[in-house]
Design a protein around this motif. Structure first.
Motif, PDB file in Angstrom:
ATOM      1  N   UNK A  25     -42.786  14.100  80.748  1.00 59.79           N
ATOM      2  CA  UNK A  25     -41.973  12.880  80.819  1.00 59.79           C
ATOM      3  C   UNK A  25     -40.488  13.230  80.936  1.00 59.79           C
ATOM      4  N   UNK A  26     -40.047  14.222  80.176  1.00 62.41           N
ATOM      5  CA  UNK A  26     -38.634  14.608  80.211  1.00 62.41           C
ATOM      6  C   UNK A  26     -38.170  15.021  81.599  1.00 62.41           C
ATOM      7  N   UNK A  27     -39.046  15.678  82.348  1.00 63.98           N
ATOM      8  CA  UNK A  27     -38.718  16.081  83.719  1.00 63.98           C
ATOM      9  C   UNK A  27     -38.458  14.850  84.582  1.00 63.98           C
ATOM     10  N   UNK A 140     -42.096  -7.175  86.151  1.00 67.11           N
ATOM     11  CA  UNK A 140     -42.908  -6.771  84.992  1.00 67.11           C
ATOM     12  C   UNK A 140     -42.807  -5.265  84.736  1.00 67.11           C
ATOM     13  N   UNK A 141     -42.837  -4.476  85.792  1.00 67.33           N
ATOM     14  CA  UNK A 141     -42.715  -3.021  85.629  1.00 67.33           C
ATOM     15  C   UNK A 141     -41.344  -2.637  85.073  1.00 67.33           C
ATOM     16  N   UNK A 142     -40.334  -3.328  85.534  1.00 70.34           N
ATOM     17  CA  UNK A 142     -38.984  -3.038  85.041  1.00 70.34           C
ATOM     18  C   UNK A 142     -38.880  -3.352  83.543  1.00 70.34           C
ATOM     19  N   UNK A 143     -39.405  -4.506  83.133  1.00 65.61           N
ATOM     20  CA  UNK A 143     -39.403  -4.857  81.705  1.00 65.61           C
ATOM     21  C   UNK A 143     -40.206  -3.841  80.895  1.00 65.61           C
ATOM     22  N   UNK A 148     -40.624   0.777  77.107  1.00 62.60           N
ATOM     23  CA  UNK A 148     -41.111   2.132  76.842  1.00 62.60           C
ATOM     24  C   UNK A 148     -39.934   3.076  76.581  1.00 62.60           C
ATOM     25  N   UNK A 149     -38.888   2.981  77.368  1.00 60.38           N
ATOM     26  CA  UNK A 149     -37.722   3.845  77.153  1.00 60.38           C
ATOM     27  C   UNK A 149     -37.078   3.567  75.797  1.00 60.38           C
ATOM     28  N   UNK A 153     -36.471   6.231  72.762  1.00 64.92           N
ATOM     29  CA  UNK A 153     -35.141   6.400  72.154  1.00 64.92           C
ATOM     30  C   UNK A 153     -35.203   6.130  70.659  1.00 64.92           C
ATOM     31  N   UNK A 154     -35.833   5.038  70.281  1.00 65.83           N
ATOM     32  CA  UNK A 154     -35.927   4.699  68.850  1.00 65.83           C
ATOM     33  C   UNK A 154     -36.730   5.746  68.089  1.00 65.83           C
ATOM     34  N   UNK A 155     -37.760   6.292  68.704  1.00 64.75           N
ATOM     35  CA  UNK A 155     -38.530   7.355  68.088  1.00 64.75           C
ATOM     36  C   UNK A 155     -37.683   8.609  67.899  1.00 64.75           C
ATOM     37  N   UNK A 156     -36.829   8.889  68.863  1.00 63.81           N
ATOM     38  CA  UNK A 156     -35.934  10.042  68.753  1.00 63.81           C
ATOM     39  C   UNK A 156     -34.847   9.818  67.725  1.00 63.81           C
ATOM     40  N   UNK A 157     -34.393   8.567  67.585  1.00 68.51           N
ATOM     41  CA  UNK A 157     -33.370   8.240  66.580  1.00 68.51           C
ATOM     42  C   UNK A 157     -33.895   8.411  65.171  1.00 68.51           C
ATOM     43  N   UNK A 158     -35.225   8.256  65.003  1.00 68.70           N
ATOM     44  CA  UNK A 158     -35.822   8.363  63.664  1.00 68.70           C
ATOM     45  C   UNK A 158     -35.864   9.813  63.168  1.00 68.70           C
ATOM     46  N   UNK A 159     -35.764  10.762  64.090  1.00 67.00           N
ATOM     47  CA  UNK A 159     -35.848  12.193  63.706  1.00 67.00           C
ATOM     48  C   UNK A 159     -34.563  12.698  63.137  1.00 67.00           C
TER      49      UNK A 159
END
Length: 159
Positions: A25-27, A140-143, A148-149, A153-159
């Motif tokens: 995903x990062x790529x 719908x895909x844009x939303x 998902x993004x 981000x929120x998952x990364x902020x929790x670390x």
């Protein structure tokens, strides 16, 4: 491996084998980010206005009086990077540093009248750029992508 001259190799050239990278995903986030950053100045019509510089103007516009260190923190910038971005907009008469009433030694960053007009115009251009960047997506895909993004981000902020 492809055998092209160095001059003919394009960014993320499809003739090359990227090994495991396409499964990460990062790529793909990096590729999308590079696409965004590379087309941004063309859409804006001013090569000196980068996404970072626009972000500084937007955040100051939404948070008048923000201290430089706060601005750096909320945008994930180093203090020197924030200073350079503020200096850029100050030279264009779009931002000013003013003493804060609660602490005469500290300065807050504010939009000038010129900055307010510039921000209004840039918002239109940036929105147009964002639509072009995601033109291959349905609404719908844009939303879904935004949701998902945000989760990443929120998952990364929790670390």
């Amino acid at each position: 491996m492809a055998t092209q001259s160095d001059a003919k190799i394009a960014l993320f050239d499809r003739t090359f084998d990227y090994g495991q990278l396409p499964s990460l995903i990062g790529f793909h986030l990096r590729r999308a980010s590079l696409l965004d950053f590379s087309t941004f100045p063309e859409e804006i019509g001013d090569r000196s206005i980068t996404p970072l510089r626009y972000s500084v103007l937007e955040v100051v516009g939404a948070n008048p009086g923000l201290r430089q260190m706060q601005l750096a923190a909320v945008l994930g910038l180093s203090k020197p990077a924030a200073t350079l971005a503020i200096d850029f907009w100050e030279a264009r008469n779009c931002l000013s540093r003013r003493r804060l009433p609660e602490d005469g030694r500290a300065r807050g960053v504010h939009l000038t009248e010129e900055g307010e007009g510039t921000l209004i115009e840039l918002r239109k251009q940036v929105a147009r750029h964002d639509r072009a960047l995601t033109a291959s997506l349905s609404d719908d895909e844009r939303r879904t992508l935004q949701i998902v993004l945000r989760k990443i981000i929120e998952g990364g902020d929790a670390n």
